[in-house]
Write a protein that holds these residues in place. Sequence first.
Motif, PDB file in Angstrom:
ATOM      1  N   PHE A  57      -6.781 -28.372 -12.388  1.00 17.52           N
ATOM      2  CA  PHE A  57      -6.253 -29.718 -12.636  1.00 17.52           C
ATOM      3  C   PHE A  57      -5.437 -29.796 -13.925  1.00 17.52           C
ATOM      4  N   GLU A  58      -5.990 -29.347 -15.043  1.00 17.69           N
ATOM      5  CA  GLU A  58      -5.306 -29.474 -16.327  1.00 17.69           C
ATOM      6  C   GLU A  58      -4.056 -28.602 -16.373  1.00 17.69           C
ATOM      7  N   ALA A  59      -4.137 -27.397 -15.832  1.00 14.77           N
ATOM      8  CA  ALA A  59      -2.980 -26.508 -15.809  1.00 14.77           C
ATOM      9  C   ALA A  59      -1.867 -27.104 -14.944  1.00 14.77           C
ATOM     10  N   LYS A  60      -2.235 -27.742 -13.848  1.00 11.22           N
ATOM     11  CA  LYS A  60      -1.241 -28.393 -12.989  1.00 11.22           C
ATOM     12  C   LYS A  60      -0.576 -29.535 -13.735  1.00 11.22           C
ATOM     13  N   ARG A  61      -1.343 -30.277 -14.508  1.00 10.89           N
ATOM     14  CA  ARG A  61      -0.754 -31.369 -15.289  1.00 10.89           C
ATOM     15  C   ARG A  61       0.266 -30.832 -16.283  1.00 10.89           C
ATOM     16  N   VAL A  62      -0.054 -29.703 -16.927  1.00 11.42           N
ATOM     17  CA  VAL A  62       0.878 -29.093 -17.877  1.00 11.42           C
ATOM     18  C   VAL A  62       2.139 -28.646 -17.144  1.00 11.42           C
ATOM     19  N   ALA A  63       1.979 -27.957 -16.019  1.00 13.53           N
ATOM     20  CA  ALA A  63       3.130 -27.471 -15.259  1.00 13.53           C
ATOM     21  C   ALA A  63       4.007 -28.621 -14.777  1.00 13.53           C
ATOM     22  N   ASP A  64       3.392 -29.684 -14.293  1.00 12.85           N
ATOM     23  CA  ASP A  64       4.161 -30.842 -13.831  1.00 12.85           C
ATOM     24  C   ASP A  64       4.918 -31.486 -14.990  1.00 12.85           C
ATOM     25  N   LEU A  65       4.259 -31.632 -16.103  1.00 12.44           N
ATOM     26  CA  LEU A  65       4.855 -32.273 -17.274  1.00 12.44           C
ATOM     27  C   LEU A  65       6.039 -31.477 -17.817  1.00 12.44           C
ATOM     28  N   CYS A  66       5.939 -30.172 -17.776  1.00 14.63           N
ATOM     29  CA  CYS A  66       6.949 -29.312 -18.409  1.00 14.63           C
ATOM     30  C   CYS A  66       8.099 -28.951 -17.479  1.00 14.63           C
ATOM     31  N   ARG A  67       8.260 -29.710 -16.411  1.00 22.40           N
ATOM     32  CA  ARG A  67       9.459 -29.504 -15.583  1.00 22.40           C
ATOM     33  C   ARG A  67      10.708 -29.795 -16.402  1.00 22.40           C
ATOM     34  N   SER A  68      10.575 -30.696 -17.369  1.00 19.94           N
ATOM     35  CA  SER A  68      11.596 -30.841 -18.409  1.00 19.94           C
ATOM     36  C   SER A  68      10.920 -30.363 -19.689  1.00 19.94           C
ATOM     37  N   PRO A  69      11.633 -29.619 -20.524  1.00 20.50           N
ATOM     38  CA  PRO A  69      11.000 -28.989 -21.694  1.00 20.50           C
ATOM     39  C   PRO A  69      10.261 -29.990 -22.593  1.00 20.50           C
ATOM     40  N   LYS A  70       9.064 -29.583 -22.998  1.00 21.52           N
ATOM     41  CA  LYS A  70       8.229 -30.378 -23.909  1.00 21.52           C
ATOM     42  C   LYS A  70       7.663 -29.449 -24.963  1.00 21.52           C
ATOM     43  N   SER A  71       7.440 -29.974 -26.142  1.00 18.87           N
ATOM     44  CA  SER A  71       6.796 -29.174 -27.185  1.00 18.87           C
ATOM     45  C   SER A  71       5.302 -29.100 -26.897  1.00 18.87           C
ATOM     46  N   VAL A  72       4.648 -28.140 -27.499  1.00 19.96           N
ATOM     47  CA  VAL A  72       3.199 -27.991 -27.341  1.00 19.96           C
ATOM     48  C   VAL A  72       2.502 -29.279 -27.783  1.00 19.96           C
ATOM     49  N   ALA A  73       2.967 -29.845 -28.891  1.00 18.32           N
ATOM     50  CA  ALA A  73       2.367 -31.087 -29.397  1.00 18.32           C
ATOM     51  C   ALA A  73       2.553 -32.237 -28.410  1.00 18.32           C
ATOM     52  N   GLU A  74       3.725 -32.324 -27.787  1.00 20.89           N
ATOM     53  CA  GLU A  74       3.961 -33.375 -26.791  1.00 20.89           C
ATOM     54  C   GLU A  74       3.053 -33.204 -25.583  1.00 20.89           C
ATOM     55  N   VAL A  75       2.840 -31.977 -25.173  1.00 21.34           N
ATOM     56  CA  VAL A  75       1.952 -31.702 -24.042  1.00 21.34           C
ATOM     57  C   VAL A  75       0.532 -32.160 -24.373  1.00 21.34           C
ATOM     58  N   ALA A  76       0.051 -31.808 -25.551  1.00 23.01           N
ATOM     59  CA  ALA A  76      -1.307 -32.198 -25.953  1.00 23.01           C
ATOM     60  C   ALA A  76      -1.468 -33.709 -25.911  1.00 23.01           C
ATOM     61  N   THR A  77      -0.484 -34.415 -26.420  1.00 25.24           N
ATOM     62  CA  THR A  77      -0.540 -35.877 -26.432  1.00 25.24           C
ATOM     63  C   THR A  77      -0.485 -36.437 -25.014  1.00 25.24           C
ATOM     64  N   ALA A  78       0.407 -35.905 -24.208  1.00 30.46           N
ATOM     65  CA  ALA A  78       0.599 -36.438 -22.853  1.00 30.46           C
ATOM     66  C   ALA A  78      -0.616 -36.229 -21.965  1.00 30.46           C
ATOM     67  N   ILE A  79      -1.303 -35.090 -22.108  1.00 32.43           N
ATOM     68  CA  ILE A  79      -2.470 -34.853 -21.242  1.00 32.43           C
ATOM     69  C   ILE A  79      -3.768 -35.238 -21.944  1.00 32.43           C
ATOM     70  N   ASP A  80      -3.637 -35.785 -23.155  1.00 27.93           N
ATOM     71  CA  ASP A  80      -4.765 -36.349 -23.904  1.00 27.93           C
ATOM     72  C   ASP A  80      -5.877 -35.334 -24.162  1.00 27.93           C
ATOM     73  N   VAL A  81      -5.470 -34.187 -24.720  1.00 31.34           N
ATOM     74  CA  VAL A  81      -6.442 -33.166 -25.133  1.00 31.34           C
ATOM     75  C   VAL A  81      -6.125 -32.770 -26.572  1.00 31.34           C
ATOM     76  N   PRO A  82      -7.093 -32.213 -27.281  1.00 32.07           N
ATOM     77  CA  PRO A  82      -6.811 -31.719 -28.632  1.00 32.07           C
ATOM     78  C   PRO A  82      -5.737 -30.631 -28.602  1.00 32.07           C
ATOM     79  N   LEU A  83      -5.015 -30.501 -29.693  1.00 33.16           N
ATOM     80  CA  LEU A  83      -3.934 -29.532 -29.781  1.00 33.16           C
ATOM     81  C   LEU A  83      -4.401 -28.110 -29.473  1.00 33.16           C
TER      82      LEU A  83
END
Length: 114
Positions: free
Chosen positions: A49-75
Motif C-alpha cells: 500500500f505505502e509503496a504504491k502511494r509513493v509510486a502513484d505520487l511520483c508520476r510527476s517528480p517530487k522531492s523526498v520531503a514532499e513525498v513524506a508530507t504527502a503520504i503523512d509519514v516521518p521523513l
Amino acid sequence: MTRHALPDDGPFIRPFLVTAGRTRPVQPTLRVDALISTLPAAASARLAFEAKRVADLCRSPKSVAEVATAIDVPLGVARVLIADLVAAGLVACGPAPELDLPALERIRELVHAL
C-alpha cells in the motif's frame, strides 16, 4: 486540563511496521531534496500500500520531503520506502535542481527581512 481529541483520519499504522523495523534506507545517500520519479516498471509491479502511494505520487517528480508530507509519514520512513523502490528499479532518484544566483539573492533578502 482538557484533552483535545485528534481528528480520526483512519487507522494509525506504526512506522516500524511500514518499514519492517528498518530505520536506515538501503541507499544511505538519499537526500531529502532529491527528486523522485516513477519508472514504467512500477505500473505492473505488485506493491504494498505505502509503496504504491509513493509510486502513484511520483508520476510527476517530487522531492523526498514532499513525498513524506504527502503520504503523512516521518521523513525517515519515506527515505526507507523510496530507497527500496529505487533498489527495485521502480522509481528513479535524481538531483534537486540548482538555484540560480537571483533566486538565492531573493531568499537572502526575504530571510534578512524577517
